[in-house]
Design a protein around this motif. Structure first.
Motif, PDB file in Angstrom:
ATOM      1  N   THR A   1      22.120  14.369 -28.878  1.00 23.41           N
ATOM      2  CA  THR A   1      21.391  15.643 -28.878  1.00 23.41           C
ATOM      3  C   THR A   1      20.511  16.612 -29.736  1.00 23.41           C
ATOM      4  O   THR A   1      21.261  16.395 -30.966  1.00 23.41           O
ATOM      5  CB  THR A   1      22.312  16.270 -28.015  1.00 23.41           C
ATOM      6  N   TYR A   2      19.382  16.652 -29.093  1.00 23.80           N
ATOM      7  CA  TYR A   2      18.400  17.358 -30.485  1.00 23.80           C
ATOM      8  C   TYR A   2      17.901  18.221 -29.696  1.00 23.80           C
ATOM      9  O   TYR A   2      17.576  18.155 -28.347  1.00 23.80           O
ATOM     10  CB  TYR A   2      17.339  16.489 -31.174  1.00 23.80           C
ATOM     11  N   ARG A   3      17.157  19.368 -30.326  1.00 16.70           N
ATOM     12  CA  ARG A   3      16.318  20.189 -30.237  1.00 16.70           C
ATOM     13  C   ARG A   3      15.195  20.985 -31.006  1.00 16.70           C
ATOM     14  O   ARG A   3      15.498  20.542 -32.261  1.00 16.70           O
ATOM     15  CB  ARG A   3      16.933  21.323 -29.959  1.00 16.70           C
ATOM     16  N   CYS A   4      13.881  20.898 -30.123  1.00 16.47           N
ATOM     17  CA  CYS A   4      13.044  21.742 -31.144  1.00 16.47           C
ATOM     18  C   CYS A   4      12.695  22.689 -31.601  1.00 16.47           C
ATOM     19  O   CYS A   4      13.646  23.588 -31.242  1.00 16.47           O
ATOM     20  CB  CYS A   4      11.538  21.223 -29.966  1.00 16.47           C
ATOM     21  N   ARG A   5      12.475  22.602 -32.728  1.00 15.82           N
ATOM     22  CA  ARG A   5      12.929  24.112 -34.081  1.00 15.82           C
ATOM     23  C   ARG A   5      11.585  25.170 -33.415  1.00 15.82           C
ATOM     24  O   ARG A   5      12.319  25.961 -34.250  1.00 15.82           O
ATOM     25  CB  ARG A   5      12.511  23.442 -35.164  1.00 15.82           C
ATOM     26  N   SER A   6      10.460  24.580 -32.880  1.00 13.98           N
ATOM     27  CA  SER A   6       9.360  25.463 -32.605  1.00 13.98           C
ATOM     28  C   SER A   6       9.582  26.040 -30.742  1.00 13.98           C
ATOM     29  O   SER A   6      10.350  27.154 -30.880  1.00 13.98           O
ATOM     30  CB  SER A   6       8.134  25.183 -32.933  1.00 13.98           C
ATOM     31  N   CYS A   7       9.773  25.267 -29.881  1.00 12.70           N
ATOM     32  CA  CYS A   7      10.044  25.766 -28.583  1.00 12.70           C
ATOM     33  C   CYS A   7      11.959  25.603 -27.946  1.00 12.70           C
ATOM     34  O   CYS A   7      11.584  26.399 -26.830  1.00 12.70           O
ATOM     35  CB  CYS A   7       9.037  24.984 -27.937  1.00 12.70           C
ATOM     36  N   GLY A   8      12.164  25.270 -28.639  1.00 12.24           N
ATOM     37  CA  GLY A   8      13.533  24.755 -28.452  1.00 12.24           C
ATOM     38  C   GLY A   8      13.957  24.001 -27.606  1.00 12.24           C
ATOM     39  O   GLY A   8      15.310  24.025 -26.523  1.00 12.24           O
ATOM     40  N   SER A   9      13.326  23.171 -27.229  1.00 13.62           N
ATOM     41  CA  SER A   9      12.561  22.067 -25.573  1.00 13.62           C
ATOM     42  C   SER A   9      14.357  20.845 -26.323  1.00 13.62           C
ATOM     43  O   SER A   9      14.450  20.246 -27.258  1.00 13.62           O
ATOM     44  CB  SER A   9      12.026  20.908 -25.470  1.00 13.62           C
ATOM     45  N   PRO A  10      14.958  20.549 -25.068  1.00 14.98           N
ATOM     46  CA  PRO A  10      15.890  19.745 -25.930  1.00 14.98           C
ATOM     47  C   PRO A  10      15.367  18.457 -25.598  1.00 14.98           C
ATOM     48  O   PRO A  10      14.880  18.410 -25.078  1.00 14.98           O
ATOM     49  CB  PRO A  10      17.023  20.249 -24.843  1.00 14.98           C
ATOM     50  N   ALA A  11      15.961  17.379 -26.182  1.00 14.69           N
ATOM     51  CA  ALA A  11      15.977  16.081 -25.561  1.00 14.69           C
ATOM     52  C   ALA A  11      17.490  15.593 -26.421  1.00 14.69           C
ATOM     53  O   ALA A  11      18.191  15.896 -26.795  1.00 14.69           O
ATOM     54  CB  ALA A  11      15.284  15.763 -27.036  1.00 14.69           C
ATOM     55  N   THR A  12      16.771  13.551 -25.582  1.00 16.26           N
ATOM     56  CA  THR A  12      18.295  13.181 -26.492  1.00 16.26           C
ATOM     57  C   THR A  12      17.880  11.431 -26.956  1.00 16.26           C
ATOM     58  O   THR A  12      16.420  11.953 -26.661  1.00 16.26           O
ATOM     59  CB  THR A  12      19.492  12.927 -24.808  1.00 16.26           C
ATOM     60  N   GLU A  13      19.370  10.678 -27.564  1.00  8.35           N
ATOM     61  CA  GLU A  13      18.569  10.461 -28.048  1.00  8.35           C
ATOM     62  C   GLU A  13      17.632   9.009 -26.977  1.00  8.35           C
ATOM     63  O   GLU A  13      16.927   8.113 -26.954  1.00  8.35           O
ATOM     64  CB  GLU A  13      19.519   9.337 -28.724  1.00  8.35           C
ATOM     65  N   SER A  14      18.067   8.841 -25.993  1.00  9.50           N
ATOM     66  CA  SER A  14      17.268   8.563 -24.963  1.00  9.50           C
ATOM     67  C   SER A  14      16.084   8.365 -24.830  1.00  9.50           C
ATOM     68  O   SER A  14      14.871   7.723 -24.334  1.00  9.50           O
ATOM     69  CB  SER A  14      18.548   8.370 -23.840  1.00  9.50           C
ATOM     70  N   THR A  15      15.407   9.978 -25.251  1.00  9.46           N
ATOM     71  CA  THR A  15      13.846  10.355 -25.252  1.00  9.46           C
ATOM     72  C   THR A  15      13.024   9.345 -26.066  1.00  9.46           C
ATOM     73  O   THR A  15      12.028   9.600 -26.112  1.00  9.46           O
ATOM     74  CB  THR A  15      14.691  11.727 -25.164  1.00  9.46           C
ATOM     75  N   PHE A  16      14.240   8.876 -26.878  1.00  8.06           N
ATOM     76  CA  PHE A  16      13.001   8.813 -28.083  1.00  8.06           C
ATOM     77  C   PHE A  16      12.941   7.143 -28.134  1.00  8.06           C
ATOM     78  O   PHE A  16      13.839   5.995 -28.937  1.00  8.06           O
ATOM     79  CB  PHE A  16      13.464   8.919 -29.667  1.00  8.06           C
ATOM     80  N   PRO A  17      11.906   6.322 -27.078  1.00  7.03           N
ATOM     81  CA  PRO A  17      12.378   4.630 -27.331  1.00  7.03           C
ATOM     82  C   PRO A  17      12.219   4.499 -29.183  1.00  7.03           C
ATOM     83  O   PRO A  17      11.101   5.058 -29.337  1.00  7.03           O
ATOM     84  CB  PRO A  17      11.766   4.200 -26.398  1.00  7.03           C
ATOM     85  N   VAL A  18      12.635   3.435 -29.352  1.00  5.68           N
ATOM     86  CA  VAL A  18      12.388   3.071 -30.788  1.00  5.68           C
ATOM     87  C   VAL A  18      12.341   0.964 -30.150  1.00  5.68           C
ATOM     88  O   VAL A  18      13.360   0.724 -29.539  1.00  5.68           O
ATOM     89  CB  VAL A  18      13.949   2.840 -31.795  1.00  5.68           C
ATOM     90  N   GLN A  19      11.719   0.479 -30.913  1.00  4.01           N
ATOM     91  CA  GLN A  19      11.441  -0.814 -31.032  1.00  4.01           C
ATOM     92  C   GLN A  19      12.819  -1.362 -31.526  1.00  4.01           C
ATOM     93  O   GLN A  19      13.490  -0.872 -32.193  1.00  4.01           O
ATOM     94  CB  GLN A  19      10.005  -0.694 -32.215  1.00  4.01           C
ATOM     95  N   SER A  20      12.439  -2.981 -31.831  1.00  7.81           N
ATOM     96  CA  SER A  20      14.041  -3.580 -32.897  1.00  7.81           C
ATOM     97  C   SER A  20      14.601  -3.362 -33.860  1.00  7.81           C
ATOM     98  O   SER A  20      15.445  -2.866 -34.735  1.00  7.81           O
ATOM     99  CB  SER A  20      14.060  -4.959 -31.782  1.00  7.81           C
ATOM    100  N   ASP A  21      12.509  -2.835 -34.442  1.00  6.60           N
ATOM    101  CA  ASP A  21      12.454  -3.187 -35.990  1.00  6.60           C
ATOM    102  C   ASP A  21      12.991  -1.245 -36.265  1.00  6.60           C
ATOM    103  O   ASP A  21      13.060  -1.362 -37.047  1.00  6.60           O
ATOM    104  CB  ASP A  21      11.444  -3.640 -36.713  1.00  6.60           C
ATOM    105  N   GLU A  22      13.016  -0.348 -35.752  1.00 12.22           N
ATOM    106  CA  GLU A  22      13.154   0.910 -36.066  1.00 12.22           C
ATOM    107  C   GLU A  22      14.692   1.772 -35.750  1.00 12.22           C
ATOM    108  O   GLU A  22      15.514   1.480 -35.107  1.00 12.22           O
ATOM    109  CB  GLU A  22      12.234   2.188 -34.774  1.00 12.22           C
ATOM    110  N   ARG A  23      14.757   2.322 -36.523  1.00  9.53           N
ATOM    111  CA  ARG A  23      16.238   3.230 -35.972  1.00  9.53           C
ATOM    112  C   ARG A  23      15.951   4.854 -35.891  1.00  9.53           C
ATOM    113  O   ARG A  23      15.052   5.355 -37.125  1.00  9.53           O
ATOM    114  CB  ARG A  23      17.110   2.961 -37.794  1.00  9.53           C
TER     115      ARG A  23
END
Length: 164
Positions: free
Chosen positions: A22-44
């Motif tokens: 779980t992550y939170r924006c430093r500026s606006c405080g908006s929450p996000a989870t790992e599933s929010t960030f789709p990564v390609q097979s060559d990304e981490r």
């Protein structure tokens, strides 16, 4: 090179870890989870200096990440020492190995904190340099045994990509 992820809401802030996955924006405080960030097979997804970032890892390459960020400069210096031994002791005999060692030194000098994305050739040169460093300076092998083991495991994974 890692790239910070900008907030999906305010488009200017960066995400910081709040709890595992779980992550939170430093500026606006908006929450996000790992599933929010789709990564390609060559990304981490990696957290560097408290900021969530995307790191691209080419096929066959391995990521070396120091566990404790505060010790990262010391780890980088230890690897640099291993590579610099070639200048006084004949660690590498082939021109491509010498060139790879010099490239690694440039990489470590530019970014002493990591994470480092290393090719199979770079890992082979680095582990050879570490072997010589440990033979010439035995106390260095006892300084960061877990980190040395991580590099050796990454080399094994790069030679045998089907091993996880």
């Amino acid at each position: 090179m890692p790239v910070p992820i900008l907030c999906h809401v305010c488009h200017g802030g960066r995400y910081q870890p709040e709890s595992p996955g779980t992550y939170r924006c430093r500026s606006c405080g908006s929450p996000a989870t790992e599933s929010t960030f789709p990564v390609q097979s060559d990304e981490r997804l990696v957290v560097l200096a408290g900021v969530l970032q995307i790191l691209t890892v080419p096929d066959g390459h391995q990521v070396i990440t120091p566990d404790r960020r505060c010790y990262a400069p010391h780890l980088g210096a230890s690897l640099s020492l291993a590579l610099r031994l070639n200048r006084t002791h004949p660690v590498f005999r082939q021109a491509e190995d010498v060139s790879t060692a010099e490239d690694l030194l440039s990489l470590l000098d530019a970014d002493e904190r990591g994470p480092w994305v290393l090719s199979p050739a770079q890992l082979a040169v680095l582990t050879r340099a570490m072997d010589v460093r440990n033979a010439l300076l035995p106390s260095t092998s006892r300084q960061y045994p877990d980190f040395d083991a991580e590099i050796r495991a990454a080399r094994t994974r790069s030679r045998h990509p089907h091993v996880t």
